[in-house]
Design a protein around this motif. Structure first.
Motif, short mmCIF file in Angstrom:
data_model
loop_
_atom_site.label_atom_id
_atom_site.label_comp_id
_atom_site.label_asym_id
_atom_site.label_seq_id
_atom_site.Cartn_x
_atom_site.Cartn_y
_atom_site.Cartn_z
N SER A 116 0.77 -1.18 -0.03
CA SER A 116 -0.10 -0.02 0.04
C SER A 116 0.97 1.01 0.10
O SER A 116 0.33 2.23 -0.25
N SER A 117 2.16 1.10 0.10
CA SER A 117 3.05 2.33 0.07
C SER A 117 3.46 2.50 -1.38
O SER A 117 3.65 1.74 -2.30
N GLU A 118 3.54 3.93 -1.72
CA GLU A 118 4.17 4.31 -2.77
C GLU A 118 5.64 4.96 -2.70
O GLU A 118 5.69 5.39 -1.69
N GLY A 119 6.14 5.48 -3.70
CA GLY A 119 7.59 6.10 -3.77
C GLY A 119 7.41 7.49 -3.60
O GLY A 119 6.23 8.00 -3.42
N SER A 120 8.53 8.21 -3.25
CA SER A 120 8.42 9.49 -2.95
C SER A 120 8.59 10.35 -4.38
O SER A 120 8.51 11.73 -4.16
N VAL A 121 8.98 9.70 -5.49
CA VAL A 121 8.96 10.52 -6.70
C VAL A 121 7.78 10.22 -7.60
O VAL A 121 7.61 8.90 -8.13
N GLY A 122 7.12 11.19 -7.72
CA GLY A 122 6.06 10.77 -8.80
C GLY A 122 6.39 10.79 -10.28
O GLY A 122 7.26 11.60 -10.59
N VAL A 123 5.78 9.92 -10.98
CA VAL A 123 6.06 9.90 -12.39
C VAL A 123 4.51 10.38 -13.13
O VAL A 123 3.73 9.73 -12.88
N VAL A 124 4.71 11.32 -13.88
CA VAL A 124 3.57 11.97 -14.55
C VAL A 124 3.73 11.81 -16.09
O VAL A 124 4.80 12.44 -16.60
N VAL A 125 2.76 11.06 -16.83
CA VAL A 125 3.01 11.04 -18.32
C VAL A 125 1.85 11.87 -18.97
O VAL A 125 0.65 11.52 -18.89
N ASP A 126 2.06 13.08 -19.79
CA ASP A 126 0.84 13.79 -20.52
C ASP A 126 -0.19 14.08 -19.48
O ASP A 126 -1.26 13.91 -19.60
N GLY A 158 0.39 16.30 -6.00
CA GLY A 158 -0.19 15.18 -5.33
C GLY A 158 0.56 14.52 -4.43
O GLY A 158 1.73 14.64 -3.91
N ARG A 159 0.12 13.38 -3.88
CA ARG A 159 0.48 12.47 -2.85
C ARG A 159 1.77 11.92 -2.68
O ARG A 159 2.48 11.82 -1.93
N ASN A 160 2.38 11.34 -4.07
CA ASN A 160 3.46 10.66 -4.04
C ASN A 160 4.61 11.45 -4.84
O ASN A 160 5.33 11.00 -5.57
N SER A 161 4.50 12.72 -4.61
CA SER A 161 5.70 13.49 -5.08
C SER A 161 6.39 14.30 -4.01
O SER A 161 6.75 15.65 -4.25
N SER A 162 6.79 13.68 -3.01
CA SER A 162 7.12 14.42 -1.87
C SER A 162 8.79 14.74 -1.86
O SER A 162 9.42 15.63 -1.41
N ALA A 163 9.39 14.19 -2.96
CA ALA A 163 10.77 14.26 -3.21
C ALA A 163 10.91 14.93 -4.70
O ALA A 163 11.91 15.91 -4.64
N GLY A 164 9.96 15.02 -5.37
CA GLY A 164 10.00 15.44 -6.63
C GLY A 164 9.20 14.93 -7.70
O GLY A 164 8.56 13.83 -7.62
N VAL A 165 9.25 15.03 -9.14
CA VAL A 165 8.29 14.71 -10.05
C VAL A 165 9.24 14.51 -11.43
O VAL A 165 9.97 15.41 -11.73
N LEU A 166 9.11 13.38 -11.97
CA LEU A 166 9.46 13.14 -13.39
C LEU A 166 8.21 13.54 -14.36
O LEU A 166 7.31 12.74 -14.38
N ASN A 167 8.41 14.67 -15.15
CA ASN A 167 6.99 15.00 -15.77
C ASN A 167 7.58 15.01 -17.41
O ASN A 167 8.21 15.50 -17.92
N ILE A 168 6.77 13.80 -17.88
CA ILE A 168 7.07 13.21 -19.14
C ILE A 168 6.15 13.78 -20.19
O ILE A 168 5.11 13.50 -19.94
N VAL A 169 6.47 14.39 -21.20
CA VAL A 169 5.81 14.82 -22.33
C VAL A 169 5.98 14.21 -23.75
O VAL A 169 6.92 14.41 -24.06
N THR A 170 4.79 13.46 -24.16
CA THR A 170 5.21 12.99 -25.44
C THR A 170 4.79 13.80 -26.66
O THR A 170 4.47 15.07 -26.31
N VAL A 171 5.25 13.64 -27.81
CA VAL A 171 4.92 14.56 -29.14
C VAL A 171 3.64 14.41 -29.40
O VAL A 171 3.03 13.27 -29.62
N ALA A 172 3.07 15.68 -29.69
CA ALA A 172 1.68 15.77 -29.95
C ALA A 172 1.64 15.62 -31.60
O ALA A 172 2.25 15.99 -32.24
N PRO A 173 0.32 15.08 -31.82
CA PRO A 173 -0.02 14.81 -33.18
C PRO A 173 0.14 16.18 -33.90
O PRO A 173 -0.62 17.22 -33.42
N ASN A 174 0.34 16.30 -35.27
CA ASN A 174 0.58 17.33 -36.17
C ASN A 174 -0.44 17.37 -37.22
O ASN A 174 -0.03 16.61 -38.19
#
Length: 771
Positions: A116-126, A158-174
């Motif tokens: 039930s525990s999560e990491g301290s680094v949040g991973v966000v994709v799009d 939010g809750r699982n980003s107490s150390a920081g965040v990896l914010n991943i952005v994919t390429v948008a359609p053109n």
């Protein structure tokens, strides 16, 4: 909530947007990744043109009051970064915090066996937080940029980003161009990478982008028992549809799937053992030479693990007056099946079966309002809902006491199996309201204030049963727990422009990591509830541009204290090692980034981090193997148990110094052809992998170099290059730890290691094409 209802909500959010008389813009628009972008300023622009979404709104990187390491799509390719864990080679603040891939930022992060525990680094994709599926994120392909946000980011993320965040952005359609993009790597050590993307315009206001990737990591960890190498193979796909039905609405629909297969080889290799021990004899009989660079193992239980990560999201952006309304609905899932994992390091069935099944899934919904840039107040505010479910089981079985006496019995039991099956179900529900505003007091002075108010509800239930026909080697029974917590986190700060190219900032942030259940420890007197982890962080920094905007230099100093941090530790009240709350830890240091195009044809991205990260007093951990009172193995006050007070020790997995560098120089050979040379390096000082005094469970300082040299057409359509990873063949383990089941093989001091993709040299050929 059933999967059908969750998918319906995702689709319904998008359909509702069609009926709104409103505006939308792509919430994370990104430039074409075929240009040099991200941390390397575009050829036609300066570093001031780099846009990030670190504050959940589009802002110039040099205006954001956060320390951000930016890695763009071109750099990901240059450094052969195919998975999230590989980003540690490009971002000095990002590391692994102990065995098996737990991420840390600035040293903050820990591994727990609690489900039930999560990491301290949040991973966000799009825009979607992966939450309890972030330990197994999708592969990195067709990515525009990765933003590594350093320090607590809970106010907005939010809750699982107490150390920081990896914010991943994919390429948008053109919608303006049909494109087919392909990339392939073929290298030594059976290394293969293939990526392909099709950008398909459907109408003048709509496009579909479909991409896929195949990655076979360099083979390592050879199993002498059956003559196989460990192979890790990743297969992924993503479809992203973008539609502007009116000038006021934008819809993004995304579906992705990633599968990793690990098979063959050995799960780890022994690099230190006691001469003459039964473990040493067994390894030698199999031809294994134990040593610091050993990548040979000898196990008979096999190695086969498959993980599948997938998800769907729907995002609608609308403008109501001067405000943008964004809705993001998402469903994420992760499934794991491990049918073979030999955990005893030898070709004897001591613990051959270590099988597990895992099923993680979550649904999230975010609604937020974003003001236009400019004006007296710029703000982002919204509501967030999250519901996560988990079902796992783990089966272990073997003949642990085949050669040594059973404790309390005094005789070996060669034909009696020991083992257990532990099954856990858990759920997490989170609701929150959040907001952050920037007040433009003058043209040069800005004040930042943000807060998040929310509630966490965590429940877990575990059942432990002995292996059929045998005896359990750990606690059996049931464990049930639930906890609800209401929290308030915030951020305060200020920015001041000394001139057009120099900005000073300072922030103070109180973060939050939610509570969890100690669901893997079954037995009396073991605490059930693990309290929330609370980081408080201060940061001051300066961001400046030079050479007419062609080069940026960003410098930041930080201090973070975490109280009640969640970790495996010794509880003197019950004289046991459990997952729970240890007193504190502190990190303080300085980060430096230098990036841009200082001269024509040259791009640079250089980063350095000094981080003094230490545990607070009273954090008792298990003594190292053969550790004595002379070097810290003492009796815990008020008990009869020996332990090491880790107070003052460096955080596990956290180097004091880390430097990363990446660059490219391009020279035109003709109007249609250019040559280029690329190079990268990562230097890491000594790393301790355990919190106790254990000089053998550590990596020595090392520098790993990579590079490539190639040709490409001036229109970027075709390219060919020769690349090298770890050019000087410097061995460096990903993690080191005490060898499992060594004591049952009469070895009082033994250590094992896991080798990573950069542990040995790889030479290969790259091909690029774009139509």
């Amino acid at each position: 909530m059933g999967i059908q209802r969750k998918i319906a909500l995702v689709s319904g959010t998008a359909l509702m947007a069609f009926c709104q008389p409103a505006f939308a813009q792509d919430a994370t628009p990104v430039p074409d990744t075929t240009t040099t972008q991200g941390a390397e300023a575009s050829q036609d622009g300066g570093v001031g043109d780099i846009i990030v979404t670190a504050s959940k709104r589009e802002e110039r990187l040099q205006d954001v009051p956060v320390s951000v390491t930016l890695v763009d799509g071109a750099q990901l390719t240059r450094q052969n970064i195919n998975e999230v864990g590989d980003i540690t080679r490009a971002a000095p603040a990002l590391n692994t915090a102990g065995p098996f891939g737990a991420l840390s930022i600035r040293g903050v992060g820990s591994l727990s066996f609690s489900r039930s525990s999560e990491g301290s680094v949040g991973v966000v994709v799009d825009g979607v937080a992966l939450a309890n599926t972030s330990a197994n994120p999708p592969q990195l392909f067709d990515v525009a940029r990765v933003e590594v946000l350093e320090g607590p980011q809970g106010t907005l993320f939010g809750r699982n980003s107490s150390a920081g965040v990896l914010n991943i952005v994919t390429v948008a359609p053109n919608p303006d161009a049909f494109e087919v993009i392909a990339h392939a790597d073929v290298g030594s050590r059976d290394t293969y990478v293939g990526r392909a993307t099709i950008n398909l315009p459907i109408a003048g206001n709509a496009a579909l982008r479909v991409s896929g990737a195949y990655n076979q990591a360099p083979e390592n960890q050879y199993n002498r028992y059956n003559g196989s190498f460990l192979h890790s193979i990743g297969k992924s796909g993503r479809a992203r549809f973008k539609w502007d039905p009116t000038a006021d609405i934008t819809i993004n629909l995304i579906a992705d799937y990633t599968q990793f297969d690990r098979q063959g080889g050995a799960p780890w290799t022994v690099y230190h053992s006691t001469p003459g021990s039964l473990l040493s004899q067994r390894l030698a009989a199999c031809g294994v030479t134990v040593g610091q660079q050993n990548q040979d193992g000898c196990v008979d239980g096999g190695e086969q693990t498959t993980t599948k990560t997938y998800g769907f999201s729907g995002q609608a952006d609308m403008q109501i007056g001067g405000v943008t309304l964004t809705s993001i609905s998402a469903y994420r899932a992760f499934k794991q099946t491990s049918t073979g994992s030999d955990a005893d390091s030898v070709p004897i069935n001591l613990l051959n079966r270590n099988q597990s099944l895992g099923d993680y899934r979550n649904f999230s919904q975010e609604l937020r309002l974003t003001s236009r840039s400019g004006g007296f107040v710029e703000y982002v505010g919204g509501l967030y809902y999250f519901d996560g479910q988990l079902d796992t089981s783990n089966d272990q079985r073997g003949f642990l006491f085949r050669d040594v006496p059973v404790p309390g019995i005094g005789i070996p039991l060669p034909n009696v199996p020991f083992g257990q099956r532990v099954a856990t179900t858990s759920s997490v529900t989170s609701v929150a309201a959040f907001g952050q505003a920037t007040f433009n007091l003058t043209s040069a002075l800005r004040v930042i204030a943000g807060a998040r108010y929310g509630n966490e509800d965590v429940r877990a239930f575990t059942v432990g049963t002995p292996t059929p026909g045998g005896a359990a080697f750990a606690g059996v029974g049931t464990k049930r727990g639930k906890v609800s917590d209401t929290y308030f986190s915030y951020r305060l700060g200020a920015q001041f422009d000394l001139s057009d190219g120099i900005m000073l900032y300072g922030t103070y942030t109180k973060g939050y990591k939610g509570p969890s259940i100690n669901d893997q420890s079954i037995g009396p007197n073991i605490p059930t509830i693990v309290r929330p982890e609370i980081p408080c962080a201060s940061e001051i920094g300066i961001k400046t541009t030079l050479l007419n905007g062609r080069l940026a230099i960003n410098l930041a100093g930080f201090y973070t204290k975490v109280t009640d941090f969640q970790a495996q530790f010794f509880d003197p009240g019950i004289s046991q090692f459990v997952f729970g709350n240890a007193p504190s830890l502190k990190t303080k240091g300085v980060s430096l980034s230098v990036f841009g195009r200082p001269v024509h044809g040259l791009t640079l991205n250089l980063n350095a981090l000094y981080n003094d990260a230490k545990y607070g007093d009273g954090y008792y951990v298990a003594c190292a193997q053969l550790q004595t009172a002379a070097n810290g193995c003492v009796v815990v006050p008020g008990t009869k148990t020996l332990a090491d007070n880790a107070g003052g020790n460096r955080l596990a997995g956290s180097p004091k110094w880390k430097l990363t560098g990446s660059g490219e120089y391009e020279a035109s050979l003709s109007d249609s052809l250019a040559a280029y040379v690329q190079a990268d390096v990562v230097y890491t000082s000594r790393i301790n992998f355990t919190a106790n005094y254990d000089p053998l469970a550590a990596n020595a300082p090392a520098a790993i170099f990579g590079g490539r040299i190639g040709l490409r057409t001036s229109d970027q359509r075709y390219g060919i290059a020769v690349f090298g990873r770890n050019l000087f063949d410097v061995y460096r383990a990903s993690v080191r730890f005490p060898t499992s089941v060594a004591a049952q093989q009469k070895d009082p001091q033994s250590y094992s290691q896991i080798s990573g993709t950069d542990s040995r040299r790889v030479i290969g050929l790259s091909l690029d094409a774009k139509f």
